[in-house]
Design a protein around this motif. Structure first.
Motif, PDB file in Angstrom:
ATOM      1  N   THR A   1      37.570  48.712  40.637  1.00 27.86           N
ATOM      2  CA  THR A   1      38.608  47.942  41.311  1.00 27.86           C
ATOM      3  C   THR A   1      39.560  48.844  42.081  1.00 27.86           C
ATOM      4  O   THR A   1      39.975  48.505  43.194  1.00 27.86           O
ATOM      5  N   GLY A   2      39.897  49.990  41.522  1.00 27.14           N
ATOM      6  CA  GLY A   2      40.816  50.919  42.185  1.00 27.14           C
ATOM      7  C   GLY A   2      40.333  51.310  43.575  1.00 27.14           C
ATOM      8  O   GLY A   2      41.009  51.038  44.567  1.00 27.14           O
ATOM      9  N   PRO A   3      39.170  51.936  43.668  1.00 28.65           N
ATOM     10  CA  PRO A   3      38.632  52.290  44.986  1.00 28.65           C
ATOM     11  C   PRO A   3      38.430  51.088  45.903  1.00 28.65           C
ATOM     12  O   PRO A   3      38.682  51.176  47.102  1.00 28.65           O
ATOM     13  N   ARG A   4      38.001  49.987  45.329  1.00 21.16           N
ATOM     14  CA  ARG A   4      37.788  48.805  46.165  1.00 21.16           C
ATOM     15  C   ARG A   4      39.083  48.349  46.818  1.00 21.16           C
ATOM     16  O   ARG A   4      39.109  47.945  47.978  1.00 21.16           O
ATOM     17  N   LEU A   5      40.145  48.403  46.044  1.00 21.46           N
ATOM     18  CA  LEU A   5      41.452  48.032  46.592  1.00 21.46           C
ATOM     19  C   LEU A   5      41.758  48.864  47.830  1.00 21.46           C
ATOM     20  O   LEU A   5      42.181  48.342  48.869  1.00 21.46           O
ATOM     21  N   ARG A   6      41.514  50.148  47.736  1.00 18.93           N
ATOM     22  CA  ARG A   6      41.828  51.038  48.854  1.00 18.93           C
ATOM     23  C   ARG A   6      40.918  50.772  50.058  1.00 18.93           C
ATOM     24  O   ARG A   6      41.372  50.742  51.192  1.00 18.93           O
ATOM     25  N   GLU A   7      39.657  50.534  49.792  1.00 14.22           N
ATOM     26  CA  GLU A   7      38.728  50.202  50.890  1.00 14.22           C
ATOM     27  C   GLU A   7      39.166  48.947  51.631  1.00 14.22           C
ATOM     28  O   GLU A   7      39.239  48.906  52.855  1.00 14.22           O
TER      29      GLU A   7
ATOM     30  N   ALA B   1      42.123  38.778  47.212  1.00 19.09           N
ATOM     31  CA  ALA B   1      40.998  37.860  47.373  1.00 19.09           C
ATOM     32  C   ALA B   1      39.738  38.605  47.782  1.00 19.09           C
ATOM     33  O   ALA B   1      38.651  38.339  47.258  1.00 19.09           O
ATOM     34  N   GLU B   2      39.888  39.570  48.684  1.00 24.06           N
ATOM     35  CA  GLU B   2      38.705  40.314  49.143  1.00 24.06           C
ATOM     36  C   GLU B   2      38.208  41.304  48.088  1.00 24.06           C
ATOM     37  O   GLU B   2      37.031  41.633  48.047  1.00 24.06           O
ATOM     38  N   VAL B   3      39.139  41.770  47.271  1.00 30.61           N
ATOM     39  CA  VAL B   3      38.729  42.646  46.172  1.00 30.61           C
ATOM     40  C   VAL B   3      38.011  41.817  45.105  1.00 30.61           C
ATOM     41  O   VAL B   3      37.147  42.314  44.389  1.00 30.61           O
ATOM     42  N   GLY B   4      38.375  40.552  45.043  1.00 32.73           N
ATOM     43  CA  GLY B   4      37.766  39.666  44.055  1.00 32.73           C
ATOM     44  C   GLY B   4      38.583  39.584  42.782  1.00 32.73           C
ATOM     45  O   GLY B   4      38.058  39.597  41.673  1.00 32.73           O
ATOM     46  N   VAL B   5      39.883  39.484  42.957  1.00 31.66           N
ATOM     47  CA  VAL B   5      40.803  39.617  41.842  1.00 31.66           C
ATOM     48  C   VAL B   5      42.076  38.854  42.194  1.00 31.66           C
ATOM     49  O   VAL B   5      42.283  38.468  43.340  1.00 31.66           O
ATOM     50  N   GLN B   6      42.921  38.564  41.223  1.00 35.47           N
ATOM     51  CA  GLN B   6      44.202  37.926  41.514  1.00 35.47           C
ATOM     52  C   GLN B   6      45.237  38.959  41.937  1.00 35.47           C
ATOM     53  O   GLN B   6      45.122  40.138  41.588  1.00 35.47           O
ATOM     54  N   ALA B   7      46.235  38.500  42.671  1.00 33.81           N
ATOM     55  CA  ALA B   7      47.208  39.423  43.263  1.00 33.81           C
ATOM     56  C   ALA B   7      47.879  40.311  42.212  1.00 33.81           C
ATOM     57  O   ALA B   7      48.089  41.508  42.439  1.00 33.81           O
ATOM     58  N   GLY B   8      48.190  39.734  41.082  1.00 39.90           N
ATOM     59  CA  GLY B   8      48.883  40.500  40.054  1.00 39.90           C
ATOM     60  C   GLY B   8      48.124  41.743  39.623  1.00 39.90           C
ATOM     61  O   GLY B   8      48.719  42.777  39.286  1.00 39.90           O
ATOM     62  N   ALA B   9      46.806  41.659  39.625  1.00 48.17           N
ATOM     63  CA  ALA B   9      45.976  42.770  39.151  1.00 48.17           C
ATOM     64  C   ALA B   9      46.109  44.007  40.030  1.00 48.17           C
ATOM     65  O   ALA B   9      45.885  45.132  39.577  1.00 48.17           O
ATOM     66  N   LEU B  10      46.487  43.807  41.287  1.00 51.23           N
ATOM     67  CA  LEU B  10      46.603  44.959  42.199  1.00 51.23           C
ATOM     68  C   LEU B  10      47.658  45.940  41.718  1.00 51.23           C
ATOM     69  O   LEU B  10      47.563  47.138  41.975  1.00 51.23           O
ATOM     70  N   TYR B  11      48.643  45.414  41.002  1.00 58.58           N
ATOM     71  CA  TYR B  11      49.761  46.259  40.587  1.00 58.58           C
ATOM     72  C   TYR B  11      49.417  47.168  39.415  1.00 58.58           C
ATOM     73  O   TYR B  11      50.250  47.919  38.940  1.00 58.58           O
ATOM     74  N   LEU B  12      48.171  47.088  38.973  1.00 57.33           N
ATOM     75  CA  LEU B  12      47.671  48.082  38.028  1.00 57.33           C
ATOM     76  C   LEU B  12      47.217  49.326  38.777  1.00 57.33           C
ATOM     77  O   LEU B  12      47.004  50.378  38.188  1.00 57.33           O
ATOM     78  N   TYR B  13      47.083  49.207  40.102  1.00 55.52           N
ATOM     79  CA  TYR B  13      46.505  50.302  40.889  1.00 55.52           C
ATOM     80  C   TYR B  13      47.431  50.838  41.968  1.00 55.52           C
ATOM     81  O   TYR B  13      47.146  51.844  42.599  1.00 55.52           O
ATOM     82  N   THR B  14      48.507  50.114  42.224  1.00 56.21           N
ATOM     83  CA  THR B  14      49.503  50.617  43.176  1.00 56.21           C
ATOM     84  C   THR B  14      50.877  50.119  42.736  1.00 56.21           C
ATOM     85  O   THR B  14      50.993  49.012  42.216  1.00 56.21           O
ATOM     86  N   ALA B  15      51.873  50.968  42.939  1.00 53.10           N
ATOM     87  CA  ALA B  15      53.219  50.591  42.510  1.00 53.10           C
ATOM     88  C   ALA B  15      53.712  49.400  43.325  1.00 53.10           C
ATOM     89  O   ALA B  15      54.309  48.474  42.783  1.00 53.10           O
ATOM     90  N   ASP B  16      53.464  49.437  44.596  1.00 52.51           N
ATOM     91  CA  ASP B  16      53.838  48.329  45.472  1.00 52.51           C
ATOM     92  C   ASP B  16      53.099  48.460  46.797  1.00 52.51           C
ATOM     93  O   ASP B  16      52.330  49.393  46.994  1.00 52.51           O
ATOM     94  N   LYS B  17      53.356  47.531  47.698  1.00 53.39           N
ATOM     95  CA  LYS B  17      52.615  47.500  48.958  1.00 53.39           C
ATOM     96  C   LYS B  17      52.893  48.752  49.802  1.00 53.39           C
ATOM     97  O   LYS B  17      51.990  49.299  50.427  1.00 53.39           O
TER      98      LYS B  17
END
Lengths: 208, 208
Positions: free
Chosen positions: B12-18, B39-55
DNA sequence: CTATTGTCACTGAACATGCGTTCAATTCAA
DNA sequence: TTGAATTGAACGCATGTTCAGTGACAATAG
């Protein structure tokens, strides 16, 4: 409160465009809200919709006005009699001067293309290509005459415009180099890149 | 529902960055929402914050990684023994190839500077200038040697990079010209603009 | 080989805020 | 007195971010 004292449509309209141009250039179309623009105009957000159909039209109008102005100014600029090399120099100087005087509009024209609707995008791309073709025609003529030497006129036109427009990303009045000096240097590089022979007497260096 | 079957942090981490890289490049930082990315990563928005502090950190990381990669690749690219003209050609080819392979990152690095916080902006501007100085050093050496002729090395460095980076705005694989052909033409123009004498035997035209 | 545990990765709802846009009401200019 | 210029509230929706809850996995114990 409703109508404000001193309010006039022929003032608010132009002010809206001035403010939007400045803010879009500084922060980007997506990052600027109608309320921010309204605040700088000195009016409530609702009032803006007397002067623009919506935010998208505002952007499009600014960009289209700019491109129209570029093409009109180029058409009116007295093209010098002479060979393509001379006309290329004329183009380079025209481009740098015109664009230096409208840094905000240029910036928007380059940065905000992707925020246009497909229809609006198509209109502006067409205008941009028309301008590119003006330069390309000069390069083609030079190639035919033998006064210029470019391997591919289409590609060279884009490359030279990219180089010339790049001035705007860093040039600020009052820096190390004067505006005229910068113009001369760019013209020199453009001519060289287009394979023009050095002008008689200019030698290997330009100086001022 | 909670944790999904097959979920793994090292995917998920690398996918987020891609995904973020692609969407930021296509639509712009401000126009892309965290929910779209999720949505494109295939995950809910909240989960992104496990991989980045913020936008903002997400944008900064992408941009910094890119600039670090550019500088590292340039440092590792075997600089040829020889005069400045040869090294300028090497630089031009390196730049075009490296940037062509990472069009999205390049686009973001140029377009999204203004969406960085002042601190992040300063970091990236410093890296960008470091890269510019690599080119400038070559131009200075060429000027000293007499193999190149540029009126102002600082200005020429910016102008040449603007021209070279401009390739990315229009080049698409499968078009009229091959990648190698485009590279050759740009190298030709860069060398000419920098006042290099024509290489022995290359004559007035490059052909292929 | 199974049962149990602990932590990892994620959901989904919620929060406060801001967005573009519309419109009835109101006040000023002519 | 009429019509133009503007207000200000409202609409529905989207935004970035947080967090308690929960199912899935890896490691361990028997």
């Amino acid at each position: 409160m409703a109508r404000k004292p001193g309010s006039r449509a022929d003032i608010t309209g132009p002010r809206l465009r001035e403010v939007a141009l400045r803010l879009f250039a500084r922060d980007g179309y997506a990052a600027v809200s109608m309320r921010q623009i309204a605040a700088e105009v000195g009016v409530q957000a609702g009032a803006l919709y007397l002067y623009t159909a919506d935010k998208q039209s505002l952007l499009f109008d600014l960009m289209k006005s700019h491109m129209d102005a570029v093409l009109a100014a180029w058409a009116e600029s007295a093209a010098p009699e002479g060979d393509a090399k001379l006309r290329l120099e004329h183009f380079a100087r025209f481009h740098i001067r015109f664009h230096a005087a409208r840094a905000d509009a240029v910036f928007i024209a380059y940065m905000e293309m992707r925020n246009l609707t497909p229809e609006n995008f198509a209109v502006l791309e067409d205008l941009r290509k028309r301008y590119e073709r003006e330069l390309e025609a000069i390069l083609q003529a030079g190639q035919a005459e033998g006064t210029l030497n470019v391997p591919d006129t289409k590609l060279a036109a884009m490359a030279l415009i990219a180089m010339l427009t790049g001035v705007n990303t860093w040039f600020r009045e009052g820096g190390r180099l004067s505006r005229d000096r910068v113009e001369d240097i760019y013209v020199d590089m453009v001519l060289k890149a287009a394979g023009a022979q050095a002008p008689a007497g200019s030698g290997e260096n330009i100086s001022r």
